[in-house]
Design an enzyme around this catalytic site. Structure first.
Site, PDB file in Angstrom:
ATOM      1  CE  LYS A  47      -7.347  -8.184  -0.526  1.00  0.00           C
ATOM      2  NZ  LYS A  47      -7.336  -7.683   0.845  1.00  0.00           N
TER       3      LYS A  47
ATOM      4  CE  LYS B  72      -4.251  -1.744   2.018  1.00  0.00           C
ATOM      5  NZ  LYS B  72      -5.207  -1.658   3.116  1.00  0.00           N
TER       6      LYS B  72
ATOM      7  CE  LYS C 158     -14.268  -3.860   3.080  1.00  0.00           C
ATOM      8  NZ  LYS C 158     -13.078  -3.476   3.836  1.00  0.00           N
TER       9      LYS C 158
HETATM   10  P1  AMP Z   1     -11.131  -6.015   4.937  1.00  0.00           P
HETATM   11  O1  AMP Z   1     -12.072  -5.791   3.804  1.00  0.00           O
HETATM   12  O2  AMP Z   1      -9.707  -5.844   4.508  1.00  0.00           O
HETATM   13  O3  AMP Z   1     -11.485  -5.273   6.163  1.00  0.00           O
HETATM   14  O4  AMP Z   1     -11.269  -7.556   5.309  1.00  0.00           O
HETATM   15  C1  AMP Z   1     -12.245  -8.099   6.186  1.00  0.00           C
HETATM   16  C2  AMP Z   1     -12.093  -9.613   6.190  1.00  0.00           C
HETATM   17  O5  AMP Z   1     -12.370 -10.150   4.891  1.00  0.00           O
HETATM   18  C3  AMP Z   1     -10.665 -10.073   6.535  1.00  0.00           C
HETATM   19  O6  AMP Z   1     -10.738 -11.236   7.325  1.00  0.00           O
HETATM   20  C4  AMP Z   1     -10.062 -10.377   5.189  1.00  0.00           C
HETATM   21  O7  AMP Z   1      -9.038 -11.327   5.262  1.00  0.00           O
HETATM   22  C5  AMP Z   1     -11.270 -10.919   4.438  1.00  0.00           C
HETATM   23  N1  AMP Z   1     -11.118 -10.693   2.992  1.00  0.00           N
HETATM   24  C6  AMP Z   1     -11.046  -9.489   2.358  1.00  0.00           C
HETATM   25  N2  AMP Z   1     -10.910  -9.654   1.025  1.00  0.00           N
HETATM   26  C7  AMP Z   1     -10.880 -10.999   0.820  1.00  0.00           C
HETATM   27  C8  AMP Z   1     -10.752 -11.822  -0.357  1.00  0.00           C
HETATM   28  N3  AMP Z   1     -10.640 -11.285  -1.571  1.00  0.00           N
HETATM   29  N4  AMP Z   1     -10.782 -13.156  -0.197  1.00  0.00           N
HETATM   30  C9  AMP Z   1     -10.920 -13.714   1.036  1.00  0.00           C
HETATM   31  N5  AMP Z   1     -11.040 -13.007   2.173  1.00  0.00           N
HETATM   32  C10 AMP Z   1     -11.021 -11.660   2.076  1.00  0.00           C
END
Ligand code: AMP
Ligand code: TRP
Length: 332
Positions: free
Chosen positions: A197, A112, A200
């Protein structure tokens, strides 16, 4: 009883990656078998350029969607990180436990910060210290398990290191937690670029399925997913990342192993169609319940208020113990 803690950042709309990699496990398994806490980690959304009104809106939306996905306030504790001061109180003590080298080694920081610098932006100091705040989130609640997607495994590893180090230096204070990853779909990839990946906050959204996308949008994104050269349906992350991603998504939705599911397909088109239908089926009740909950914001507020009260009560004694252990004079 096992204590579980996990969190989600309000940096964008929730995706299928969040759902399959983390949230579904919280809903289907964790809240039933454990004392589980789930947190909208809004302070983490301030580590990159942000719009205050959007963070506020996305925080409420994330909480609403978690309830829509099936978190039950009678079974778990749902709250917003900034409503509980103990997280930042503890974070500073952990900054005094971590080294700068270990923070700079974090993969997410490297990626990042490189992206920010490449576009001429400055890197917020909080982006570097963010995994320490995440460690505080977890350690404040003496969590045994942290259910997350694959991208967070390194941060949970750091949390373990900090807990062990603090306990060795100052006496036993923290439970040493472990990461729990789903067996399939621990890393859902972007449909338009299956080597990165599904995230969002990415700018290109064509390969990202959001939980609130209209059904026809979901269908279009999956039908347009980038597949690989060749035409056989084979599960192989290295040589067939696109098809493998679809197989993982399908397996996560309908059960079974992605390798075995592959044997049932002779064309990419059929695999895409079935994957799209399976995803739509999975998301339909979430969308419906989300619409109902949006009509009742007072309910969501009440859940978050009660959640924060319980979270405070749980975290306070552990954080107070850490303050005493590290040598700070207690107030008279
Ligand atoms: P975040 O959106 O980064 O706050 O992630 C929230 C949760 O979703 C965390 O446990 C991440 O590891 C999981 N997560 C986010 N993106 C993915 C993805 N593309 N595949 C699997 N898990 C994800
Ligand atoms: N860093 C996590 C992510 O980006 C979110 C998070 C913050 C978290 N604190 C946490 C996850 C504590 C699990 C436990 O996805």
């Amino acid at each position: 009883m096992t204590r579980i803690f996990s969190g989600i950042k309000p940096t964008g709309h929730l995706t299928l990656g969040n759902h399959l990699g983390a949230v579904r496990q919280w809903v289907d398994v964790d809240q039933h078998k454990s004392d589980a806490l789930f947190c909208v980690v809004d302070l983490h959304a301030l580590t990159v350029d942000h719009d205050p009104a959007r963070v506020r809106r996305l925080s409420r939306q994330a909480a609403t969607l978690l309830l829509a996905a099936g978190l039950d306030p009678a079974r778990c504790t749902l709250f917003v990180q900034s409503h509980v001061d103990e997280h930042t109180r503890l974070s500073y003590l952990l900054e005094c436990t971590a080294s700068d080298g270990e923070m700079r080694r974090m993969i997410q920081y490297k990626e990042k910060s490189a992206r920010e610098r490449a576009t001429g932006g400055s890197v917020r100091l909080s982006l570097l210290t963010y995994p320490v705040l995440m460690a505080a989130d977890i350690l404040a609640y003496s969590a045994d398990e942290v259910p997350v997607g694959d991208d967070q495994a390194q941060h949970v590893e750091l949390t373990r290191d900090l807990a062990v180090r603090f306990n060795q230096r100052y006496g036993h204070t923290f439970t040493v937690p472990k990461a729990v990853l789903p067996s399939v779909a621990a890393r859902v990839m972007d449909l338009a670029d299956p080597t990165s990946k599904m995230g969002k906050s990415h700018a290109e959204t064509g390969g990202i399925v959001y939980l609130l996308d209209e059904p026809e949008v979901v269908r279009r994104k999956i039908m347009r997913a980038v597949t690989d050269s060749g035409s056989e349906v084979v599960y192989d992350r290295e040589t067939r990342p696109g098809v493998t991603n679809l197989l993982e998504i399908l397996a996560a939705c309908i059960g079974g192993s992605p390798v075995e599911l592959a044997e049932g397909y002779s064309s990419y088109g059929a695999l895409k169609r079935d994957t799209a239908e399976a995803v739509l089926e999975l998301l339909r009740p979430v969308r419906e319940r989300h619409a109902e909950l949006c009509a009742d914001p007072g309910y969501v507020d009440a859940v978050l208020r009660t959640g924060a009260e319980r979270a405070r009560t749980l975290a306070r004694p552990t954080v107070d113990a850490a303050y005493a252990a590290i040598g700070l004079m207690p107030p008279a």
